[in-house]
Design an enzyme around this catalytic site. Sequence first.
Site, PDB file in Angstrom:
ATOM      1  N   SER A 102       0.831  -1.222   0.000  1.00 47.78           N
ATOM      2  CA  SER A 102       0.000   0.000   0.000  1.00 47.78           C
ATOM      3  C   SER A 102       0.854   1.255   0.000  1.00 47.78           C
ATOM      4  CB  SER A 102      -0.899   0.031   1.233  1.00 47.78           C
ATOM      5  OG  SER A 102      -1.737  -1.077   1.251  1.00 47.78           O
ATOM      6  N   HIS A 132      -4.347   0.639  -5.206  1.00 44.61           N
ATOM      7  CA  HIS A 132      -3.449  -0.317  -5.860  1.00 44.61           C
ATOM      8  C   HIS A 132      -3.715  -0.319  -7.360  1.00 44.61           C
ATOM      9  CE1 HIS A 132      -1.856  -2.845  -2.381  1.00 44.61           C
ATOM     10  NE2 HIS A 132      -2.541  -1.875  -1.818  1.00 44.61           N
ATOM     11  N   HIS A 172      -5.371  -9.003  -1.204  1.00 43.81           N
ATOM     12  CA  HIS A 172      -5.480  -9.177   0.248  1.00 43.81           C
ATOM     13  C   HIS A 172      -6.622 -10.127   0.581  1.00 43.81           C
ATOM     14  CE1 HIS A 172      -3.720  -5.137  -0.356  1.00 43.81           C
ATOM     15  NE2 HIS A 172      -2.986  -5.432   0.704  1.00 43.81           N
ATOM     16  N   TYR A 197      -8.561  -9.771   3.038  1.00 40.49           N
ATOM     17  CA  TYR A 197      -9.726  -8.978   3.476  1.00 40.49           C
ATOM     18  C   TYR A 197     -10.591  -8.498   2.312  1.00 40.49           C
ATOM     19  CZ  TYR A 197      -6.949  -4.744   2.462  1.00 40.49           C
ATOM     20  OH  TYR A 197      -6.198  -3.789   1.851  1.00 40.49           O
ATOM     21  N   GLU A 198     -10.045  -8.550   1.109  1.00 36.39           N
ATOM     22  CA  GLU A 198     -10.849  -8.168  -0.058  1.00 36.39           C
ATOM     23  C   GLU A 198     -11.851  -9.258  -0.428  1.00 36.39           C
ATOM     24  OE1 GLU A 198      -8.431  -5.846  -3.223  1.00 36.39           O
ATOM     25  OE2 GLU A 198      -6.971  -7.067  -2.163  1.00 36.39           O
ATOM     26  N   ALA A 219       2.919  -2.005   4.026  1.00 37.10           N
ATOM     27  CA  ALA A 219       2.682  -0.945   4.998  1.00 37.10           C
ATOM     28  C   ALA A 219       2.325  -1.648   6.307  1.00 37.10           C
ATOM     29  CB  ALA A 219       1.525  -0.075   4.543  1.00 37.10           C
ATOM     30  N   MET A 234      -1.646  -6.500   7.284  1.00 37.31           N
ATOM     31  CA  MET A 234      -2.742  -7.298   6.725  1.00 37.31           C
ATOM     32  C   MET A 234      -2.311  -8.073   5.474  1.00 37.31           C
ATOM     33  SD  MET A 234      -5.607  -4.312   6.936  1.00 37.31           S
ATOM     34  CE  MET A 234      -5.730  -3.203   8.353  1.00 37.31           C
ATOM     35  N   SER A 235      -1.015  -8.284   5.326  1.00 35.35           N
ATOM     36  CA  SER A 235      -0.562  -8.960   4.095  1.00 35.35           C
ATOM     37  C   SER A 235       0.699  -9.767   4.359  1.00 35.35           C
ATOM     38  CB  SER A 235      -0.282  -7.903   3.016  1.00 35.35           C
ATOM     39  OG  SER A 235       0.822  -7.104   3.396  1.00 35.35           O
ATOM     40  N   ASN A 265       2.288   4.093  10.522  1.00 36.34           N
ATOM     41  CA  ASN A 265       1.561   4.682  11.665  1.00 36.34           C
ATOM     42  C   ASN A 265       2.004   3.959  12.928  1.00 36.34           C
ATOM     43  OD1 ASN A 265      -0.096   2.481  10.268  1.00 36.34           O
ATOM     44  ND2 ASN A 265      -1.017   2.547  12.301  1.00 36.34           N
ATOM     45  N   HIS A 322      -6.698   4.718   6.673  1.00 30.42           N
ATOM     46  CA  HIS A 322      -6.041   4.304   5.423  1.00 30.42           C
ATOM     47  C   HIS A 322      -5.346   5.510   4.776  1.00 30.42           C
ATOM     48  CE1 HIS A 322      -5.199   1.808   1.999  1.00 30.42           C
ATOM     49  NE2 HIS A 322      -5.847   2.598   1.175  1.00 30.42           N
TER      50      HIS A 322
HETATM   51  N1  HPA Z   1      -2.579  -2.259  11.477  1.00 36.91           N
HETATM   52  C1  HPA Z   1      -2.704  -3.207  10.527  1.00 36.91           C
HETATM   53  N2  HPA Z   1      -2.272  -3.047   9.292  1.00 36.91           N
HETATM   54  C2  HPA Z   1      -1.682  -1.887   8.969  1.00 36.91           C
HETATM   55  C3  HPA Z   1      -1.513  -0.858   9.904  1.00 36.91           C
HETATM   56  C4  HPA Z   1      -1.986  -1.065  11.227  1.00 36.91           C
HETATM   57  O1  HPA Z   1      -1.877  -0.196  12.115  1.00 36.91           O
HETATM   58  N3  HPA Z   1      -0.883   0.163   9.259  1.00 36.91           N
HETATM   59  C5  HPA Z   1      -0.669  -0.255   7.990  1.00 36.91           C
HETATM   60  N4  HPA Z   1      -1.149  -1.488   7.807  1.00 36.91           N
END
Ligand code: HPA
Length: 284
Positions: free
Chosen positions: A33, A64, A86, A88-89, A116, A217-218, A241, A255
């Site tokens: 991401s 993406h 992903h 989650y998609e 990310a 998440m990946s 973050n 996001h």
């Molecule tokens: N949590 C999960 N996935 C992420 C995060 C997060 O804080 N930041 C970027 N991808």
Amino acid sequence: MQPEFTLEQYDEAANFIRSRTRHQPVIGLVLGSGLGPLAGQIEQATLIPYGEIPHFPISTVASHAGRLVIGMLSGVCVCAMQGRFHFYEGYSMGQVTLPIRVMARLGIKTIILTNAAGGVNPDFEVGDLMVMDDHINFLGMAGQNPLMGPNLETFGPRFPAMNRTYTRHLRQLADAVATEQAIPLRHGVYLGLSGPFFETPAEIRMARILGADAVGMSTVNEALVARHAELEVLAISTITNRCIDVLDSDTEPTHEEVMEAGKVIVPRLTKLMLGLLEKLGKKF
Ligand code: HPA
């Protein structure tokens, strides 16, 4: 039970890609991401939208691009995924990891995964790069992983070992390049979760207790399939973050924040990647 994809289907995708480019990639690159712009550095590029490749799903995350970019980066022939799939998609684990097996059938020997991630380690700051030394595969341990079902022996064994997933000499090479280029580089453990939700404070405190330095998440499923196929794997998390581990904080992760941080991180990641590929290129 049938395997989700047959060897013939993986090969159909690989042969289609071969028919579309004169390049013979040796390294695969998965851009996470906000990191897609790195593919803009690839020269003499062949662009192949995922939708054109047999059996490839179509990426649904707006940020993406959803295409393969095949060409030369730092003198090395790479096959980059600009956008990944992903869980989650709503894709199956087999779909999420299909491109990794297709790249393996294309002949790549090494894969570099990027993502990310949220920083769990309190020492980490937004903008940091973290070499994944190891991972915790939460979903995988609970029975959601792409190696479930009949094993395709052509790729690897029924019971693959995961203790050497992230190849030592590649992690060391990343350190060498980072030192040369004065790029600060962290190391740590990535906890793979399903998303698409960000975590609760209690979940972040749990992640820390379990030994995680970052969450995301990946990546872990791709690493699993890559290791199963005996590819060499390097994975780099970009800390976009800081995870929030207290109740009732004034802020929340978004996001947009992840994408914003990507903009700052891309130049640093690009520098590291170009240095890495230059060194790796000497092997080929
Ligand atoms: N949590 C999960 N996935 C992420 C995060 C997060 O804080 N930041 C970027 N991808």
